[in-house]
Design a protein around this motif. Structure first.
Motif, short mmCIF file in Angstrom:
data_model
loop_
_atom_site.label_atom_id
_atom_site.label_comp_id
_atom_site.label_asym_id
_atom_site.label_seq_id
_atom_site.Cartn_x
_atom_site.Cartn_y
_atom_site.Cartn_z
N ASP A 105 0.86 -1.16 0.07
CA ASP A 105 0.05 0.10 0.04
C ASP A 105 0.61 1.26 0.09
O ASP A 105 0.33 2.32 0.19
CB ASP A 105 -1.06 0.06 1.31
N HIS A 106 2.05 1.03 -0.08
CA HIS A 106 3.10 2.42 -0.14
C HIS A 106 3.32 3.07 1.03
O HIS A 106 3.90 4.14 0.97
CB HIS A 106 2.59 3.24 -1.28
N THR A 107 2.67 2.57 1.98
CA THR A 107 3.04 3.33 3.35
C THR A 107 4.40 3.32 3.69
O THR A 107 5.21 2.41 3.66
CB THR A 107 2.09 2.95 4.57
N ASN A 108 4.80 4.64 4.33
CA ASN A 108 6.21 4.51 4.90
C ASN A 108 7.24 4.54 3.80
O ASN A 108 8.34 3.78 4.11
CB ASN A 108 6.36 4.07 6.14
N ASP A 109 7.00 4.96 2.62
CA ASP A 109 7.89 4.57 1.49
C ASP A 109 9.20 5.90 1.75
O ASP A 109 9.02 6.98 0.56
CB ASP A 109 6.95 4.92 0.11
N ILE A 110 10.11 5.70 2.42
CA ILE A 110 10.93 6.66 2.46
C ILE A 110 12.32 5.67 2.83
O ILE A 110 12.32 4.71 3.67
CB ILE A 110 10.72 7.62 3.68
N MET A 111 13.53 6.33 2.47
CA MET A 111 14.47 5.43 2.68
C MET A 111 16.05 6.39 2.59
O MET A 111 16.16 7.48 2.12
CB MET A 111 15.05 4.35 1.28
N LEU A 112 16.68 6.30 3.44
CA LEU A 112 18.01 6.94 3.58
C LEU A 112 19.19 6.10 3.19
O LEU A 112 19.35 4.97 3.44
CB LEU A 112 18.32 7.30 5.30
N LEU A 113 19.99 6.91 2.32
CA LEU A 113 21.04 6.28 1.57
C LEU A 113 22.54 6.86 2.36
O LEU A 113 22.66 8.14 2.06
CB LEU A 113 21.14 6.35 0.30
N LYS A 114 23.31 5.85 2.71
CA LYS A 114 24.60 6.37 3.42
C LYS A 114 25.64 6.22 2.38
O LYS A 114 25.68 4.99 1.58
CB LYS A 114 25.00 5.64 4.76
#
Length: 248
Positions: A105-114
């Motif tokens: 359902d695309h919820t919390n669609d966030i990502m951090l790239l180091k």
């Protein structure tokens, strides 16, 4: 810098997975120095592409659905099909998608790239500020989104040059009528269903920029018709972003 042959492997026509900018226009060269082009390889060795944006010189913010097994970030780009002197090509050391991301359902669609190394600050490579924790966007506010995505519903080849479009923040209830999983708590709806030239979706993971700050991350939209697009609400995830960058 990656060898030429490796770089050209990533600079192939865009696949069907990334979201689009429809009806946008080319931006002034290197006028969006925070933009990141993310090239990746999945388990089937297929090439995938996303957008993102630099929030610290060792961290890029993007969408969780962009995660793949091998990822590189290209900063300082305008023409993504050329080896511009301004470009900085940096492998991703670690991808940190939000632990509650749900691809269904695309919820919390966030990502951090180091990044494996710190990006060098130049005129073409700068960070994009995040909003304050309690900042809010009212319906009718004009924002911008940029990316290298497809430019029409029937397009099969992405543009080489960075494109940008204007979007209007929409009422939450209007988006709930179109997207049944839409959450006003964690998402932002932007576009303008009455004006095709104003309905755009940036590359997945790209920033929704309002008042020179990143309020959203491009998440999803309707694939077969032009509607408003849905963005992950950065303000809601600020504590998670801050905590993760301190730990890494």
């Amino acid at each position: 810098m990656l060898p030429v042959l490796i770089l050209l492997t990533f600079l192939l026509p865009l696949g069907a997975g990334a979201e689009e900018i429809i009806g946008g226009h080319e931006v002034k060269s290197h006028s969006r120095p925070y933009m990141a082009f993310i090239a990746s390889t999945d388990t089937n060795r297929s090439k995938n592409f996303c957008g993102g944006f630099l929030i610290q010189y060792k961290f890029v913010l993007t969408a969780a659905h962009c995660r793949e097994i091998s990822m590189i970030v290209i900063l300082g780009a305008h023409n993504i099909s050329a080896q511009e002197r301004t470009q900085q090509i940096i492998p991703v050391e670690k991808a940190i998608p939000h632990p509650a991301y749900n691809p269904m359902d695309h919820t919390n669609d966030i990502m951090l790239l180091k990044l494996k190394r710190k990006a060098k600050k130049t005129k073409s490579v700068r960070i994009l500020n995040l909003p304050m924790r309690h900042a809010r966007l009212k319906p009718g506010v004009l924002c911008h989104v940029a990316g290298w995505g497809l430019m029409s519903l029937n397009a099969t080849k992405r543009p080489a040059l960075l494109q940008e479009a204007e979007l209007i923040i929409q009422e939450d209830h209007e988006c709930k009528n179109v997207f049944r999983h839409y959450s006003e708590t964690t998402e932002i709806c932007a576009g303008d269903p009455k004006k095709i030239q104003d309905i755009f979706q940036g590359d997945s993971g790209g920033p929704l920029v309002c008042d020179n700050k990143a309020y959203g991350v491009v998440s999803y939209g309707k694939r077969r018709r032009i509607t408003s697009g849905i963005f992950t609400k950065v303000v809601y995830f600020l504590p998670w972003i801050s905590r993760k960058m301190k730990l890494l």
